[in-house]
Design a protein around this motif. Structure first.
Motif, short mmCIF file in Angstrom:
data_model
loop_
_atom_site.label_atom_id
_atom_site.label_comp_id
_atom_site.label_asym_id
_atom_site.label_seq_id
_atom_site.Cartn_x
_atom_site.Cartn_y
_atom_site.Cartn_z
N ILE A 117 0.83 -1.22 0.00
CA ILE A 117 0.00 0.00 0.00
C ILE A 117 0.86 1.26 0.00
O ILE A 117 0.55 2.24 -0.70
CB ILE A 117 -1.03 0.02 1.17
N ILE A 120 2.19 1.76 -3.52
CA ILE A 120 1.11 2.19 -4.43
C ILE A 120 0.88 3.69 -4.26
O ILE A 120 0.75 4.44 -5.23
CB ILE A 120 -0.18 1.39 -4.15
N LYS A 121 0.84 4.15 -3.01
CA LYS A 121 0.63 5.57 -2.74
C LYS A 121 1.73 6.44 -3.36
O LYS A 121 1.49 7.56 -3.78
CB LYS A 121 0.61 5.82 -1.22
N LYS A 122 2.97 5.90 -3.37
CA LYS A 122 4.09 6.69 -3.86
C LYS A 122 4.17 6.75 -5.38
O LYS A 122 4.62 7.72 -5.93
CB LYS A 122 5.41 6.04 -3.39
N ARG A 123 3.77 5.66 -6.06
CA ARG A 123 4.16 5.61 -7.48
C ARG A 123 3.17 5.00 -8.47
O ARG A 123 3.48 4.88 -9.65
CB ARG A 123 5.48 4.88 -7.60
N THR A 124 1.99 4.62 -8.01
CA THR A 124 1.04 4.04 -8.96
C THR A 124 0.14 5.14 -9.54
O THR A 124 -0.45 5.92 -8.78
CB THR A 124 0.19 2.96 -8.26
N PRO A 125 0.05 5.24 -10.86
CA PRO A 125 -0.67 6.36 -11.48
C PRO A 125 -2.20 6.26 -11.37
O PRO A 125 -2.90 5.85 -12.29
CB PRO A 125 -0.20 6.34 -12.94
N ILE A 126 -2.63 6.67 -10.19
CA ILE A 126 -4.07 6.76 -9.88
C ILE A 126 -4.28 8.16 -9.31
O ILE A 126 -3.44 8.65 -8.55
CB ILE A 126 -4.48 5.68 -8.87
N GLY A 142 -0.77 15.44 -5.53
CA GLY A 142 -0.17 14.13 -5.30
C GLY A 142 1.34 14.17 -5.36
O GLY A 142 1.94 15.23 -5.27
N ASN A 143 1.94 13.00 -5.52
CA ASN A 143 3.40 12.88 -5.60
C ASN A 143 3.84 12.89 -7.06
O ASN A 143 3.40 12.06 -7.83
CB ASN A 143 3.87 11.56 -4.99
N PRO A 144 4.75 13.81 -7.43
CA PRO A 144 5.26 13.80 -8.81
C PRO A 144 6.10 12.56 -9.05
O PRO A 144 6.82 12.12 -8.16
CB PRO A 144 6.13 15.05 -8.90
N LEU A 145 6.00 12.00 -10.26
CA LEU A 145 6.82 10.84 -10.60
C LEU A 145 8.14 11.24 -11.22
O LEU A 145 8.91 10.39 -11.66
CB LEU A 145 6.06 9.91 -11.55
N ILE A 146 8.39 12.55 -11.30
CA ILE A 146 9.65 13.00 -11.90
C ILE A 146 10.39 13.93 -10.95
O ILE A 146 9.80 14.52 -10.05
CB ILE A 146 9.44 13.77 -13.22
#
Lengths: 152, 89
Positions: A117, A120-126, A142-146
């Motif tokens: 979990i 998922i919170k850190k890096r799943t694109p939802i 949210g958290n940027p993926l870049i």
């Protein structure tokens, strides 16, 4: 053993009974169910529902990667993991995500479930769009993926 | 070269459709695409600061479902997903 799926809220619901069917086995002595539901308040605003958006292919890829990483990290053998996340509009109290984990011992099940979990919170694109009383709504930050330095 | 930008999360507010289309020069990069999207925001939303921040903080996803960096060269017409900061669960 992994089950990973995005559930379209228009057609289906995330159902704990399906998770139970998937992970139940005499091989396992411990089962953990993490169930995320839509709550009625956030940041002092009354929430009436949430719309979830998803990049389906990347989400499934992410679930598979997280599962494999957790297997490597914890070195548990014989583990069953069931992950489903909803997309679309979800009403208060309804389930948005379920993570069911079954393995030999309780400590392993807790560790594995928590890892899944949090990743998922850190890096799943939802993405979540909260709806409030008065028909107002807002996409949540949210958290940027870049690394944002690269995009300047 | 036509690029179809698939919209997700907050970027869905950029259009009533679930995508935008951009014409890029051959051998453009993700950095060039990001620049085009910022121009789009400038022209269509009076340079809305929140939208610009969103574009600058977004990742991009190739047709092969890989997150790609700003240096990634777009060598053919394709669908690319914009991936704003995430927060599901």
């Amino acid at each position: 053993m992994l089950h990973a799926k995005i559930i379209d809220a228009i057609k289906e619901k995330v159902d704990i009974a399906n998770a139970q069917k998937f992970i139940t086995s005499r091989k396992y002595g411990a089962s953990i169910y993490f169930v995320g539901t839509v709550r009625d308040q956030n940041n002092d605003k009354k929430v009436t529902g949430i719309t979830y958006d998803s990049h389906d292919a990347l989400v499934i890829k992410s679930f598979e990667e997280i599962y494999k990483e957790a297997e490597t990290k914890f070195k548990f053998k014989n583990i069953a993991v069931y992950i489903e996340h909803i997309k679309g509009y979800v009403e208060l109290g309804e389930t948005s995500i379920i993570i069911a984990v079954a393995c030999k011992h309780r400590a392993q099940a807790y560790e594995f479930s928590r890892y899944v979990i949090e990743e998922i919170k850190k890096r799943t694109p939802i993405w979540k769009k909260e709806h409030y009383e008065g028909e107002d709504s807002k996409w949540l930050k949210g958290n940027p993926l870049i690394d944002q330095n690269q995009s300047k | 070269m036509k690029i179809k930008l698939e919209l997700f999360g907050a970027s869905r507010d950029f259009s009533k459709k679930d995508y935008l289309e951009f014409n890029l020069k051959e051998k453009s990069s993700i950095k060039d695409l990001r620049h085009e999207i910022l121009n789009f925001v400038e022209n269509n939303f009076k340079g809305n600061d929140n939208y610009k921040k969103l574009v600058k903080s977004s990742a991009f996803c190739s047709e092969e479902n890989n997150i790609v960096s700003d240096d990634y060269k777009i060598i053919k017409e394709q669908n690319i997903g914009i991936i704003p900061p995430i927060g599901g669960g």
